[in-house]
Scaffold this motif. Structure first.
Motif, short mmCIF file in Angstrom:
data_model
loop_
_atom_site.label_atom_id
_atom_site.label_comp_id
_atom_site.label_asym_id
_atom_site.label_seq_id
_atom_site.Cartn_x
_atom_site.Cartn_y
_atom_site.Cartn_z
N GLU A 1 0.63 -1.25 -0.12
CA GLU A 1 0.04 -0.10 0.03
C GLU A 1 0.94 1.20 0.02
O GLU A 1 0.63 2.32 -0.50
CB GLU A 1 -0.85 0.14 1.34
N GLN A 2 1.97 1.21 0.83
CA GLN A 2 2.67 2.37 0.75
C GLN A 2 3.54 2.52 -0.59
O GLN A 2 3.68 3.58 -1.10
CB GLN A 2 3.99 2.20 1.81
N ILE A 3 3.87 1.54 -1.15
CA ILE A 3 4.48 1.73 -2.64
C ILE A 3 3.39 2.13 -3.50
O ILE A 3 3.94 3.21 -4.13
CB ILE A 3 5.07 0.10 -2.96
N LEU A 4 2.33 1.67 -3.52
CA LEU A 4 1.28 2.30 -4.46
C LEU A 4 1.03 3.86 -4.14
O LEU A 4 0.78 4.42 -5.12
CB LEU A 4 0.02 1.52 -4.38
N LYS A 5 0.97 4.02 -3.03
CA LYS A 5 0.65 5.66 -2.58
C LYS A 5 2.01 6.43 -3.05
O LYS A 5 1.89 7.48 -3.65
CB LYS A 5 0.58 5.65 -0.92
N ASP A 6 3.35 5.94 -2.97
CA ASP A 6 4.29 6.65 -3.24
C ASP A 6 4.42 6.59 -5.04
O ASP A 6 4.91 7.48 -5.44
CB ASP A 6 5.55 6.29 -2.80
N ASN A 7 3.79 5.89 -5.70
CA ASN A 7 3.96 5.64 -7.20
C ASN A 7 2.76 5.47 -7.84
O ASN A 7 2.20 4.47 -7.93
CB ASN A 7 5.05 4.40 -7.45
N GLN B 1 1.75 6.21 -10.78
CA GLN B 1 1.89 5.64 -12.19
C GLN B 1 1.68 3.87 -12.11
O GLN B 1 0.97 3.21 -12.87
CB GLN B 1 3.07 6.07 -12.95
N LEU B 2 2.34 3.55 -11.13
CA LEU B 2 2.52 1.94 -11.04
C LEU B 2 0.98 1.44 -10.62
O LEU B 2 0.35 0.53 -11.05
CB LEU B 2 3.28 1.71 -9.82
N LYS B 3 0.31 2.41 -9.78
CA LYS B 3 -1.10 2.09 -9.21
C LYS B 3 -1.92 2.00 -10.57
O LYS B 3 -2.92 1.20 -10.62
CB LYS B 3 -1.46 3.11 -8.16
N GLU B 4 -2.01 2.87 -11.29
CA GLU B 4 -2.85 3.12 -12.39
C GLU B 4 -2.68 1.80 -13.39
O GLU B 4 -3.65 1.25 -13.88
CB GLU B 4 -2.47 4.44 -13.29
N LYS B 5 -1.44 1.39 -13.90
CA LYS B 5 -1.19 0.04 -14.49
C LYS B 5 -1.71 -0.98 -13.95
O LYS B 5 -2.04 -1.90 -14.66
CB LYS B 5 0.39 0.15 -14.83
N LEU B 6 -1.28 -1.15 -12.48
CA LEU B 6 -1.81 -2.28 -11.94
C LEU B 6 -3.49 -2.44 -11.98
O LEU B 6 -4.06 -3.42 -12.07
CB LEU B 6 -1.45 -2.31 -10.44
N VAL B 7 -4.05 -1.19 -11.77
CA VAL B 7 -5.58 -1.35 -11.98
C VAL B 7 -6.08 -1.64 -13.37
O VAL B 7 -7.08 -2.30 -13.38
CB VAL B 7 -6.07 -0.04 -11.33
N LEU B 8 -5.29 -1.12 -14.26
CA LEU B 8 -5.61 -1.22 -15.70
C LEU B 8 -5.48 -2.84 -16.03
O LEU B 8 -6.38 -3.40 -16.84
CB LEU B 8 -5.00 -0.40 -16.89
N ALA B 9 -4.45 -3.53 -15.41
CA ALA B 9 -4.03 -4.80 -15.76
C ALA B 9 -5.29 -5.67 -15.07
O ALA B 9 -5.76 -6.61 -15.76
CB ALA B 9 -2.66 -5.01 -15.25
N MET B 10 -5.61 -5.40 -13.94
CA MET B 10 -6.71 -5.95 -13.23
C MET B 10 -8.03 -6.00 -13.85
O MET B 10 -8.52 -7.02 -14.14
CB MET B 10 -6.76 -5.51 -11.70
N LYS B 11 -8.21 -4.63 -14.50
CA LYS B 11 -9.60 -4.57 -15.25
C LYS B 11 -9.51 -5.61 -16.39
O LYS B 11 -10.43 -6.33 -16.98
CB LYS B 11 -9.75 -3.02 -15.51
N THR B 12 -8.12 -5.35 -17.17
CA THR B 12 -8.37 -6.13 -18.69
C THR B 12 -8.44 -7.86 -18.57
O THR B 12 -9.09 -8.32 -18.95
CB THR B 12 -6.62 -6.08 -19.01
N SER B 13 -7.58 -7.94 -17.32
CA SER B 13 -7.82 -9.65 -16.90
C SER B 13 -9.23 -10.10 -16.33
O SER B 13 -9.49 -11.23 -16.93
CB SER B 13 -6.78 -9.73 -15.62
N ALA B 14 -9.93 -9.27 -15.79
CA ALA B 14 -11.29 -9.41 -15.46
C ALA B 14 -12.10 -9.59 -16.81
O ALA B 14 -12.99 -10.61 -16.91
CB ALA B 14 -11.71 -8.54 -14.43
N ALA B 15 -12.18 -8.73 -17.57
CA ALA B 15 -12.77 -8.58 -18.92
C ALA B 15 -12.61 -10.00 -19.77
O ALA B 15 -13.29 -10.52 -20.35
CB ALA B 15 -12.58 -7.22 -19.48
#
Length: 843
Positions: free
Chosen positions: A28-34, A36-50
């Motif tokens: 959580e701390q890493i995602l708060k500090d980065n 851009q990384l958080k956005e990529k992770l969220v996009l990957a999770m949505k693509t995988s779910a779709a």
């Protein structure tokens, strides 16, 4: 206790949930500090779910086909996309049904194959040639659908636009009537476009087709689509002998392909009817059935279309002032039906005054409602003295049901049809025996009566033939008709795409529409597991549900017993009406027998009219959008050096480089204009230039089937010789005797009757007029409206001023002249004044 011990032992090797808390906190701390990384992770999770959702969705049919195509081409460039054969089939189907406008929208939004791809697939098969019998294609058609190799052959014609066109794919001029050979077959490739002079010669000698003639094969299966076996243009100048010879050739031709013809059908056309008569009622030894006028061993079956027959019977009844006697007390008349319509509410009989209107001669639905059983019942109960009309309507209904009712047994069909055949034989004899009546005015038409006799015999013949072949399941009498031709005409005329209202066609355009119809039938069959076609299941007969249960066909003794019962029923009815006495014997047919191979040429014909543009210029020429230059051949063949002069001045048309390679099969020809310049133009352009006009046709069905006729004589050719015509046309140059007995030259502009009580009576709308009035016709005189010239020195023509323009009597006609030469702005005769005066003196 045992379970507790197992859990304790398992806990020793398992991690506790609280051990993961530090890891989660660090992530959580890493995602708060980065971010851009958080956005990529969220996009990957949505693509995988779709993706999981799509993979888990079990798409089938058309949706699954589109989904698989989208996944396959995801991320590819436009030119790198690939499509399965099924996807190409689907794309081409939608293009044919919806046209290029609809397809371009789907192409941009759903990833369909390109327009070039679908056009290439549509035109991938060999072009359909005028006059070519497609026997091998028919065999493949039957094999692919697992249909029996036994067909019913029907033929019919329909009006077309009298347009002459150049077909690039076959290098032929299409639109002229092809000549018939000794077998009555149209000669294919009769008008090759080898040179400009050759093309021009077709216009000088050829006759423009006014009708398209279709020969259609109907497989004897309840749900099988029909197949266009042959089509060609005609002017209806063929004979009954041509029809009979063509049938013999077609039968032999298809037998070589293991295809059997069960029978032939027409729609009452006089030539087809004459050929049927000659092949049905041939002279032969007496049979065991005296009422049967054909040889029992005659295996050829002829059936006239029952729907057209119903319409003919309706037309006779609804014709004004017609009296059909039904004995001494009753008559059949439309007056009874008019009284019923006025007296009884519409909800009981469903009729209107339009139901007995004679103008629309092809209204089958009106004929059906007219002969409904409720109408006959209401007539008998509500209109006094209408027994004769009710009986006539009963005859219409039961004759039709004998062929079209799918639930009726074979012996029931024989019973009904032969009952009314005997009835008409009795009625015909009654009329012949009374001086006050005539068969022409007081009986059904000779055409309709002959059709009924042919059908009565044909019904028994087809039952015996199929019974002997032990093919009882092929007895499908509703298919024994010319309706496959009518259905084909309706499909051809309905092939209009988005924003298109063109329902008429030329011969060349008809060949394209046949190709499209074949593709639709093939696609509906190929894609039936991928898509559902609710409207087309009825149109193209894809439903697998049988219409009737197969019945065993009767033996000869059963047929004879049934016909005897039909005679007794007809006799009882005729005795009731007062047509015959109780002692009357079984009536024999009044139709004479003819010698074998003797073809009659004077069969009657009823005045019944038959029912009946591609999307872009490339499709008109049968192309896939490629440049015509690509079709030039490499071989250097001889090209005619006799250059055709196609214009009196400079040719204002697009020309091409004169150094292009030419051959007789090239799409280009060399011509010369009036200025002496040699030009290279397209053959399509030359054909357009030579066309004097097309036969216009209304999109309204009633007006279309009464379309204008095509004029077969062109304007006078510049041969330089004087000649006399029996008929003059607008545009002709003629010499007339003037008021002062000199020679005047006139170019005809219009015609008019010279005598008539009103202006309306003097109107003359035709573009041609006879020089001599027809015999046995009260002549009203014809005048010619002309642009007048006088002949001055050296044959020069000088316009003549007129105080009052009027119509000049055609009796003053001397001769027709060749078209004058044009020199600058002046006109010069191509003949001498002395020659005209000599011809005038002879007259």
């Amino acid at each position: 206790m045992r379970n507790i011990n197992k859990l304790e032992k398992a806990a020793d090797s398992c991690h506790q949930i609280d051990e993961y808390f530090p890891v989660i906190s660090k992530m959580e701390q890493i995602l708060k500090d980065n971010l851009q990384l958080k956005e990529k992770l969220v996009l990957a999770m949505k693509t995988s779910a779709a993706g999981n959702k799509i993979n888990n969705y079990n798409a089938s049919g058309m949706l699954g086909l589109l989904l698989d195509c989208a996944k396959k081409n995801a991320g590819r460039k436009r030119n790198g996309k690939t499509y399965s054969a099924t996807m190409k089939e689907l794309g081409t189907l939608i293009f044919v049904l919806g046209g290029p406008l609809l397809y371009s929208i789907l192409l941009e939004n759903l990833g369909f194959p390109s327009l070039t791809t679908v056009r290439r697939k549509l035109f991938s098969k060999d072009p359909i040639k005028e006059g070519y019998f497609r026997g091998l294609e028919l065999k493949n058609f039957l094999e692919e659908r697992d249909l029996p190799f036994i067909i019913w052959l029907s033929e019919d014609g329909t009006r077309v636009n009298g347009r002459v066109q150049y077909d690039l794919r076959t290098n032929q001029i299409i639109g002229f009537v092809p000549p018939l050979d000794k077998d009555g077959l149209p000669t294919t490739d009769s008008f090759p476009a080898t040179s400009a002079a050759e093309i021009k010669s077709y216009y000088d000698k050829g006759v423009v087709s006014s009708n398209a003639y279709l020969i259609v094969a109907q497989p004897l299966s309840p749900n099988a689509p029909s197949f266009c076996l042959c089509l060609y243009g005609t002017d209806n100048s063929f004979t009954a002998a041509d029809v009979s010879q063509r049938w013999s050739w077609t039968k032999h031709f298809l037998e070589q392909l293991d295809i059997k013809i069960a029978g032939f059908s027409g729609d009452g056309d006089s030539k087809v009817l004459s050929a049927m008569y000659s092949r049905t009622f041939t002279q032969s030894p007496a049979t065991k059935w005296p009422w049967f006028n054909s040889h029992l061993e005659n295996k050829e079956v002829m059936i006239q279309d029952i729907i057209h027959l119903l319409i003919k019977l309706r037309g006779k009844l609804t014709k004004p002032s017609v009296i059909i006697p039904m004995g001494k007390q009753f008559v059949a008349s439309r007056g009874h039906i008019a009284e019923l319509i006025q007296k009884t509410s519409k909800d009981q009989h469903l009729l209107t005054m339009g139901s007995i209107d004679v103008k629309d001669k092809m209204n089958f639905r009106s004929a059906q409602k007219l002969c409904d059983e409720r109408v006959s019942s209401l007539l008998r109960s509500n209109v006094a003295g209408s027994e004769g009309t009710a009986t006539y309507l009963d005859m219409m209904r039961e004759l039709t049901n004998a062929f079209l009712d799918p639930q009726m047994q074979p012996l029931e069909r024989i019973m009904l049809f032969w009952k009314w055949t005997f009835f008409l034989r009795f009625l015909r004899k009654f009329i012949e025996n009374h001086d006050g009546y005539s068969l022409l005015h007081n009986f059904i038409t000779a055409n309709a009566y002959t059709c009924i006799e042919i059908n009565a015999h044909g019904l028994i013949q087809i039952i015996r033939n199929l019974r002997d072949l032990e093919q009882h399941e092929l007895f499908l009498p509703w298919l024994f008709s010319s309706q496959p031709c009518e259905e084909s005409f309706r499909r051809f005329r309905s092939q209009t795409s988005t924003y298109s209202t063109v329902v008429n066609f030329s011969i060349l355009e008809l060949t394209h529409r046949v190709r499209r119809t074949d593709f639709l039938a093939e696609s509906f069959n190929n894609l039936k597991d991928v898509m559902k076609f609710p409207q087309s299941q009825k149109l193209y007969k894809l439903s697998s549900e049988p219409k009737t249960i197969t019945a065993f066909l009767p033996e000869d003794f059963e047929i004879e017993q049934t016909v005897n019962l039909a005679f007794k029923a007809a006799k009882t009815l005729c005795v009731t009406l007062g047509l015959v006495k109780k002692t009357a014997d079984i009536p024999l047919s009044s139709l004479k027998r003819v010698r074998v191979n003797e073809v009659l040429h004077d069969m009657p014909n009823d005045e019944v009219y038959d029912e009946e543009l591609l999307d872009d210029e490339n499709e008109k020429n049968g192309e896939d959008g490629n440049d015509e230059l690509s079709c030039l051949h490499d071989e250097e063949n001889d090209v005619s050096e006799d250059l055709l002069i196609v214009s009196t001045g400079q040719l204002k048309l697009k020309t091409f480089q004169n150094d292009l390679p030419l051959s007789p099969s090239s799409p280009f020809v060399l011509v010369q204009d009036g200025s002496g310049e040699v030009r290279l133009i397209k053959k399509t352009t030359l054909v357009w230039l030579l066309n004097s006009g097309d036969t216009s046709m209304s999109s309204d069905r009633i007006h279309r089937v009464r379309g204008n006729t095509v004029s077969h004589r062109l304007v006078t050719q510049p041969t330089g010789a004087l000649h006399k015509e029996k008929k003059l046309m607008v545009g002709d140059w003629c010499a007339f005797t003037s008021e002062d007995n000199t020679v005047a030259v006139g170019r005809i502009l219009a015609f008019s009757y010279l005598f008539g009580s009103t202006w309306k009576n003097q109107e003359y709308s035709a573009l041609s007029a006879p020089v001599e009035p027809p015999k046995n016709v009260q002549a009203r005189g014809i005048g010619c409206l002309c642009t007048w010239f006088k002949i001055v020195k050296n044959g020069k023509l000088q316009p003549t001023s007129m105080d009052v323009h009027g119509y000049y009597n055609i009796d003053k006609y001397i001769c027709s002249l060749p078209r004058p030469d044009i020199v600058g702005k002046d006109l010069f005769l191509r003949c001498s004044l002395k020659d005209i005066e000599k011809l005038k003196a002879k007259n």
